[in-house]
Design a protein around this motif. Structure first.
Motif, short mmCIF file in Angstrom:
data_model
loop_
_atom_site.label_atom_id
_atom_site.label_comp_id
_atom_site.label_asym_id
_atom_site.label_seq_id
_atom_site.Cartn_x
_atom_site.Cartn_y
_atom_site.Cartn_z
N HIS A 133 48.36 43.57 33.80
CA HIS A 133 47.79 43.88 35.13
C HIS A 133 46.27 44.01 35.05
CE1 HIS A 133 51.23 45.28 37.93
NE2 HIS A 133 51.69 44.41 37.06
N MET A 134 45.78 44.67 33.99
CA MET A 134 44.32 44.88 33.90
C MET A 134 43.62 43.53 33.76
SD MET A 134 43.72 48.39 31.75
CE MET A 134 44.57 47.97 30.26
N LYS A 135 44.21 42.64 32.92
CA LYS A 135 43.53 41.37 32.67
C LYS A 135 43.60 40.44 33.87
CE LYS A 135 43.32 37.63 29.38
NZ LYS A 135 44.00 36.94 28.32
N PHE A 136 44.82 40.26 34.44
CA PHE A 136 44.96 39.23 35.47
C PHE A 136 44.82 39.76 36.90
CE2 PHE A 136 47.24 37.58 31.76
CZ PHE A 136 46.49 36.43 31.56
N LYS A 137 45.32 40.96 37.14
CA LYS A 137 45.28 41.44 38.52
C LYS A 137 43.93 42.11 38.80
CE LYS A 137 47.26 45.10 41.09
NZ LYS A 137 48.32 46.06 41.35
N LEU A 138 43.57 43.06 37.95
CA LEU A 138 42.33 43.80 38.20
C LEU A 138 41.10 43.06 37.67
CD1 LEU A 138 43.44 47.43 37.20
CD2 LEU A 138 43.39 46.43 39.49
N GLN A 139 41.33 42.27 36.61
CA GLN A 139 40.23 41.61 35.89
C GLN A 139 39.18 42.65 35.50
OE1 GLN A 139 39.29 38.36 38.55
NE2 GLN A 139 40.88 37.13 37.62
N MET A 140 39.69 43.69 34.86
CA MET A 140 38.81 44.78 34.41
C MET A 140 39.13 45.12 32.96
SD MET A 140 39.04 47.34 37.67
CE MET A 140 38.14 48.72 37.01
N GLU A 141 38.14 45.62 32.26
CA GLU A 141 38.34 46.08 30.88
C GLU A 141 38.96 47.47 30.93
OE1 GLU A 141 37.84 44.46 28.08
OE2 GLU A 141 37.24 42.72 29.30
N PRO A 142 39.74 47.83 29.90
CA PRO A 142 40.39 49.15 29.90
C PRO A 142 39.40 50.31 30.12
CG PRO A 142 41.27 47.79 28.14
CD PRO A 142 40.17 46.99 28.77
N GLU A 143 38.20 50.21 29.54
CA GLU A 143 37.24 51.31 29.69
C GLU A 143 36.89 51.54 31.16
OE1 GLU A 143 37.58 52.90 26.66
OE2 GLU A 143 36.18 54.02 27.94
N ALA A 144 36.69 50.41 31.87
CA ALA A 144 36.34 50.50 33.29
C ALA A 144 37.52 51.05 34.09
CB ALA A 144 35.95 49.12 33.80
N VAL A 145 38.73 50.68 33.69
CA VAL A 145 39.92 51.20 34.37
C VAL A 145 39.99 52.71 34.17
CG1 VAL A 145 42.46 51.21 34.35
CG2 VAL A 145 41.22 49.04 34.26
N HIS A 146 39.76 53.13 32.93
CA HIS A 146 39.81 54.56 32.64
C HIS A 146 38.79 55.33 33.48
CE1 HIS A 146 38.56 58.14 30.27
NE2 HIS A 146 39.86 58.37 30.38
N ASP A 147 37.58 54.78 33.60
CA ASP A 147 36.54 55.45 34.40
C ASP A 147 36.95 55.53 35.86
OD1 ASP A 147 35.11 55.64 32.11
OD2 ASP A 147 33.63 54.09 32.60
N LEU A 148 37.60 54.44 36.30
CA LEU A 148 38.01 54.41 37.71
C LEU A 148 39.11 55.43 37.99
CD1 LEU A 148 37.57 53.10 40.43
CD2 LEU A 148 38.99 51.17 39.73
N VAL A 149 39.97 55.68 37.01
CA VAL A 149 41.03 56.71 37.18
C VAL A 149 40.35 58.04 37.51
CG1 VAL A 149 42.83 58.06 36.00
CG2 VAL A 149 42.68 55.58 35.61
N ILE A 150 39.31 58.35 36.73
CA ILE A 150 38.62 59.64 36.93
C ILE A 150 37.98 59.66 38.32
CG2 ILE A 150 36.78 61.16 36.08
CD1 ILE A 150 37.35 59.96 33.27
N SER A 151 37.34 58.56 38.67
CA SER A 151 36.62 58.60 39.96
C SER A 151 37.59 58.59 41.14
CB SER A 151 35.56 57.51 40.00
OG SER A 151 35.95 56.45 40.79
N GLN A 152 38.72 57.88 41.03
CA GLN A 152 39.66 57.86 42.16
C GLN A 152 40.32 59.23 42.37
OE1 GLN A 152 43.21 55.44 39.75
NE2 GLN A 152 43.32 55.36 41.95
N VAL A 153 40.67 59.86 41.27
CA VAL A 153 41.33 61.17 41.41
C VAL A 153 40.32 62.20 41.93
CG1 VAL A 153 42.52 63.04 40.20
CG2 VAL A 153 43.09 60.68 39.66
N THR A 154 39.09 62.12 41.41
CA THR A 154 38.05 63.06 41.87
C THR A 154 37.82 62.90 43.36
OG1 THR A 154 37.03 62.83 39.70
CG2 THR A 154 35.67 63.85 41.42
N ARG A 155 37.75 61.63 43.79
CA ARG A 155 37.53 61.36 45.21
C ARG A 155 38.68 61.95 46.06
NH1 ARG A 155 33.06 59.06 47.86
NH2 ARG A 155 33.73 58.42 49.92
N ALA A 156 39.89 61.71 45.61
CA ALA A 156 41.05 62.21 46.36
C ALA A 156 41.06 63.74 46.36
CB ALA A 156 42.33 61.67 45.73
N ARG A 157 40.73 64.30 45.24
CA ARG A 157 40.75 65.75 45.10
C ARG A 157 39.70 66.43 46.00
NH1 ARG A 157 43.59 69.83 41.93
NH2 ARG A 157 42.73 71.44 43.23
N ASN A 158 38.64 65.69 46.32
CA ASN A 158 37.65 66.24 47.26
C ASN A 158 38.22 66.38 48.67
OD1 ASN A 158 35.68 66.59 45.38
ND2 ASN A 158 34.72 64.58 45.73
#
Ligand code: KIV
Ligand code: ZN
Length: 521
Positions: free
Chosen positions: A113-138
């Motif tokens: 999924h990361m390679k073909f669907k998101l076309q993102m590197e794992p590190e960027a996905v990991h960073d996005l997890v933090i930012s999406q949850v933080t945003r929701a938590r706000n």
């Protein structure tokens, strides 16, 4: 499990996603009103969390989630969002009126999924997890994070994302078997290991979400619970993407009937399961397979002589649960043309229907009309009639009359009168058979681009005077809708089912645009 022995640690939260994962599968589209009705039922039967939709997907989805959030009395109302901040903000806006609201935000974590669907590197996905949850938590302190395609995610990466999601404020962690690939031992192991390896795992509730591609969604869900998950994501009748999701009625009854092996509890009133199944089947027009566990028509039927004999001696010979536990009532000969309004209302109450006064009046008129044409009226006939009443009360196109000339010498001819937004129009058409002629009439009265994907007829009860129940699936603009209708005349049922599907397309497309324009012209 008795009340005294129930402890909070054994409680399993039931998260229903009929209105989101269920509704998103091809053909299961529900109208705004149908979604409200399903949500009301879920709330009444004790569902803990109602995933009401995907607010960013369309204005219709947004409005439905918002209205459900306003109306729901007991359950938490949840909306789904991708990782993008605008998705999360839109979701937050939709759930804002809820007494208790949840944002469910997800991101793919598997290599494919990361390679073909998101076309993102794992590190960027990991960073996005933090930012999406933080945003929701706000926006809210009830945030669920899902690792989409979790069962095909590399274990260490999954643990890292889960740990970071919890640190960023996620209170529920869902590890879905998105593609229905897992087997029970493996899913059990995954939850056990993730919970053991993630240092802050005790700060979140773990959730299962299983698809049924290999027919193991329920078994996998229960395996996850045995490994410590305490939320099950499921749908009524198991509807959902592709082969569907774990069926709510199955997970709930498995925990009830086999409480010796699955010593967990939940708040579902199981006597409402049959009703819920029927309401969802009527709203989505997805028929329930006859041999479906718990809610299928044959789930408590005993056909073979040996079984019937055993049942007469002692029901426990072949029955592991009482039909009444799931709300099955004995089919009875209900009424005929001499039955009055009072008896009709009483019957509806007994069957669990609560209709508004105008719906009740209309249903009674239609009951009388049916009783004039059909001697014996069964529960199934009443159900078909009332479900139609509920499903069609907001329709903008109504059948006024239909005459069809059929027989050995074609072409067959149909004459149809429709009431479209209060204006009556009439048309004649020919066809290759009476059904084709009927549908051609509709096409000239309501020009549309919809493609007929499925046409199916079956009898509601036995007997040659039985009502015909017709299912029609139409697709337009990449979205398909299914609708059902019943009538003693198969062609009238066909016309009504086609019109009902068209109504759904029209109502979905634009709530107050002229029907002919909304239908595609
Ligand atoms: O199947 C899946 O992964 C999903 C997520 C959005 C939870 O439905
Ligand atoms: Zn899913």
């Amino acid at each position: 499990m008795t009340n005294q022995t129930k402890s909070e640690k054994d409680r399993v939260v039931i998260f229903d996603t009929t209105l989101r994962d269920g509704e998103q599968c091809p053909g299961a589209t529900m109208t705004f009103e149908e979604k409200l009705e399903v949500a009301h039922l879920l709330d009444t039967m004790g569902v803990d969390i109602i995933e009401a939709g995907f607010p960013i997907a369309s204005d219709g989805d947004f409005e439905a989630v918002r209205e459900i959030a306003k109306r729901t009395k007991n359950a938490v109302v949840c909306g789904l969002s991708r990782a993008a901040h605008k998705d999360i903000d839109r979701c937050a806006e939709a759930i804002r009126p809820a007494k208790r609201g949840r944002i469910h935000t997800f991101l793919s974590t598997s290599p494919v999924h990361m390679k073909f669907k998101l076309q993102m590197e794992p590190e960027a996905v990991h960073d996005l997890v933090i930012s999406q949850v933080t945003r929701a938590r706000n926006h809210t302190d009830d945030v669920e994070w899902s690792s989409e395609d979790g069962t095909r995610t590399e274990f260490d990466f999954l643990c890292r994302c889960v740990e970071s999601a919890i640190k960023a404020g996620a209170t529920t962690i869902n590890i879905p078997d998105t593609v229905g690939y897992s087997v029970p031992e493996e899913y059990y192991d995954l939850f056990k290991r993730v919970r053991e390896n993630v240092p802050n795992s005790d700060k979140a509730v773990f959730s299962v979400h299983c698809h049924n591609d290999l027919g193991m969604a329920v078994a996998n869900s229960l395996a996850g619970v045995r490994a410590g998950a305490r939320q099950i994501e499921c749908t009524i009748n198991g509807i959902g993407e592709r082969a569907g999701n774990a069926a709510l009625e199955e997970v709930v009854m498995a925990m009830k009937v086999r409480n010796d092996k699955l010593p967990y509890w939940n708040k579902i009133d199981t006597t409402m399961l049959t009703r819920a199944s029927k309401v969802v089947a009527a709203a989505t027009s997805f028929p329930v397979q006859y041999n479906k566990a718990i809610v299928g028509r044959n789930a408590f039927a005993h056909e073979s002589g040996i079984h019937q004999d055993g049942m007469l001696k002692n029901a426990q010979t072949y029955e592991i649960m009482l039909p009444e536990t799931v709300g099955v009532k004995q089919t009875s000969l209900v009424m005929g043309k001499h039955s009055g309004r009072h008896a009709f209302i009483h019957k509806l109450e007994e069957m669990g229907y609560k209709l508004a006064q105008n719906q009740l009046e209309d249903a009674f008129v239609r009951f009388k009309a049916l009783a004039d044409r059909k001697k014996d009226i069964y529960d199934e006939d009443i159900e078909a009639l009332v479900d139609q009443e509920i499903a069609h009360s907001h329709d903008r196109i109504h059948l006024v009359s239909l005459t069809v000339i059929a027989g050995t010498h074609g072409p067959q001819r149909a004459t149809m009168k429709l009431d479209i937004d209060g204006q009556v129009r009439i048309e004649e058409a020919e066809g290759n058979g009476p059904v084709d002629a009927t549908f051609n009439c509709i096409k000239s009265l309501v020009p549309n681009e919809a493609k007929l994907e499925l046409y199916q007829v079956h009898a509601v009860t036995a007997g040659t005077d039985a009502q015909a129940e017709v299912s029609v699936r139409l697709s337009q603009d990449g979205r398909s809708v299914t609708a059902r209708a019943a009538d003693p005349d198969t062609l009238v049922a066909s016309a009504k089912a086609y019109l009902s599907a068209l109504n759904k397309i029209v109502m979905k497309k634009q709530r107050d645009m002229p029907v002919v324009a909304a239908a595609g012209h």
